[in-house]
Scaffold this motif. Sequence first.
Motif, PDB file in Angstrom:
ATOM      1  N   HIS A 159     -16.985  53.751 115.358  1.00 45.61           N
ATOM      2  CA  HIS A 159     -17.896  52.856 114.634  1.00 45.61           C
ATOM      3  C   HIS A 159     -17.383  51.411 114.659  1.00 45.61           C
ATOM      4  O   HIS A 159     -16.199  51.152 114.893  1.00 45.61           O
ATOM      5  CB  HIS A 159     -18.071  53.324 113.191  1.00 45.61           C
ATOM      6  CG  HIS A 159     -16.810  53.249 112.374  1.00 45.61           C
ATOM      7  ND1 HIS A 159     -16.355  52.067 111.814  1.00 45.61           N
ATOM      8  CD2 HIS A 159     -15.911  54.198 112.028  1.00 45.61           C
ATOM      9  CE1 HIS A 159     -15.244  52.289 111.160  1.00 45.61           C
ATOM     10  NE2 HIS A 159     -14.937  53.580 111.275  1.00 45.61           N
ATOM     11  N   ALA A 176     -21.696  46.898 117.605  1.00 45.12           N
ATOM     12  CA  ALA A 176     -22.565  48.045 117.875  1.00 45.12           C
ATOM     13  C   ALA A 176     -23.631  47.690 118.904  1.00 45.12           C
ATOM     14  O   ALA A 176     -23.942  48.490 119.795  1.00 45.12           O
ATOM     15  CB  ALA A 176     -23.216  48.528 116.583  1.00 45.12           C
ATOM     16  N   ALA A 230     -23.951  61.384 115.667  1.00 47.62           N
ATOM     17  CA  ALA A 230     -23.122  60.540 114.810  1.00 47.62           C
ATOM     18  C   ALA A 230     -22.600  61.335 113.624  1.00 47.62           C
ATOM     19  O   ALA A 230     -23.233  62.291 113.163  1.00 47.62           O
ATOM     20  CB  ALA A 230     -23.909  59.330 114.307  1.00 47.62           C
ATOM     21  N   ARG A 285     -21.372  54.052 108.251  1.00 46.83           N
ATOM     22  CA  ARG A 285     -20.867  53.146 109.287  1.00 46.83           C
ATOM     23  C   ARG A 285     -21.031  53.708 110.700  1.00 46.83           C
ATOM     24  O   ARG A 285     -21.196  52.956 111.656  1.00 46.83           O
ATOM     25  CB  ARG A 285     -19.409  52.779 109.015  1.00 46.83           C
ATOM     26  CG  ARG A 285     -18.431  53.955 108.898  1.00 46.83           C
ATOM     27  CD  ARG A 285     -17.109  53.454 108.322  1.00 46.83           C
ATOM     28  NE  ARG A 285     -16.049  54.439 108.268  1.00 46.83           N
ATOM     29  CZ  ARG A 285     -15.845  55.265 107.246  1.00 46.83           C
ATOM     30  NH1 ARG A 285     -16.667  55.251 106.201  1.00 46.83           N
ATOM     31  NH2 ARG A 285     -14.820  56.104 107.260  1.00 46.83           N
ATOM     32  N   THR A 286     -21.009  55.044 110.811  1.00 47.38           N
ATOM     33  CA  THR A 286     -21.216  55.633 112.135  1.00 47.38           C
ATOM     34  C   THR A 286     -22.701  55.690 112.476  1.00 47.38           C
ATOM     35  O   THR A 286     -23.090  55.445 113.623  1.00 47.38           O
ATOM     36  CB  THR A 286     -20.601  57.041 112.200  1.00 47.38           C
ATOM     37  OG1 THR A 286     -20.926  57.755 111.004  1.00 47.38           O
ATOM     38  CG2 THR A 286     -19.110  56.976 112.359  1.00 47.38           C
ATOM     39  N   THR A 340     -23.786  52.333 113.565  1.00 47.51           N
ATOM     40  CA  THR A 340     -23.319  52.042 114.925  1.00 47.51           C
ATOM     41  C   THR A 340     -24.169  52.774 115.950  1.00 47.51           C
ATOM     42  O   THR A 340     -24.488  52.241 117.019  1.00 47.51           O
ATOM     43  CB  THR A 340     -21.845  52.462 115.082  1.00 47.51           C
ATOM     44  OG1 THR A 340     -21.042  51.742 114.136  1.00 47.51           O
ATOM     45  CG2 THR A 340     -21.331  52.170 116.495  1.00 47.51           C
ATOM     46  N   CYS A 386     -15.702  50.147 117.881  1.00 48.36           N
ATOM     47  CA  CYS A 386     -16.766  50.158 118.893  1.00 48.36           C
ATOM     48  C   CYS A 386     -16.248  50.300 120.320  1.00 48.36           C
ATOM     49  O   CYS A 386     -16.968  49.989 121.275  1.00 48.36           O
ATOM     50  CB  CYS A 386     -17.663  48.924 118.767  1.00 48.36           C
ATOM     51  SG  CYS A 386     -19.105  49.279 117.737  1.00 48.36           S
TER      52      CYS A 386
END
Length: 214
Positions: free
Chosen positions: A17, A44, A62, A67-68, A71, A184
């Motif tokens: 992420h 991202a 994900a 946060r994931t 992203t 990332c």
Amino acid sequence: MARSSAPKPTRVLFVRHGRTATTGAVLPGRAPGLHLADEGKVQAEAAAARLVGLKRVSAVYASPLERTRETAAPIGKALGLKVKVDKGLLEADFGEWTGAELSKLRKLREWKAVQGHPSGFRFPGGESFSEMQARIVGATRRLCAQHPGGTIVLVSHADPIKAALNDALGSHLDAFQRIVVSPCSISAVAYGDTGTIVLAVNTTDGPLSKLVPS
């Protein structure tokens, strides 16, 4: 009778992420409510742009944390795929250490075990590194089985990705802290019937279309 060709491996692209407000300062773990910082959103989008040219991307998965998923959102949009959530990609359960400042954790005697002997360490009230590795590797292989011969994107967290890469390299878990997985960054592994091939680790720029076994 002609021999049937061996099935093609499944290529897995592990994406950490993007940066958050606490990256590098706090161990957020699985606590809810942590979102990407502005820098993380830019990261991202950049990761998504790197993935656009890939062919035969079957799915984007994900971790359930915000946060994931944030992203993965631009990645799914760029590839025309709906992001699917998989609990196997979750961050490690840091137990009582969740939310602690890293500067304070580094002063604990247990921190030496985290860095030097993670295979023998369990977070107080949480998960062990061995359990975390078994979980992420199991999830990865399960998802590979669902998309044989294709390419899948797995958006997860630093430690689980490091543990998956460590397993793919055939290294002892105590060596997994030697791997760097930046926000990332994209790492690639081919999972086939004859084993794993690590194609790239911690890449942050450049095309990905030529990541194939040599």
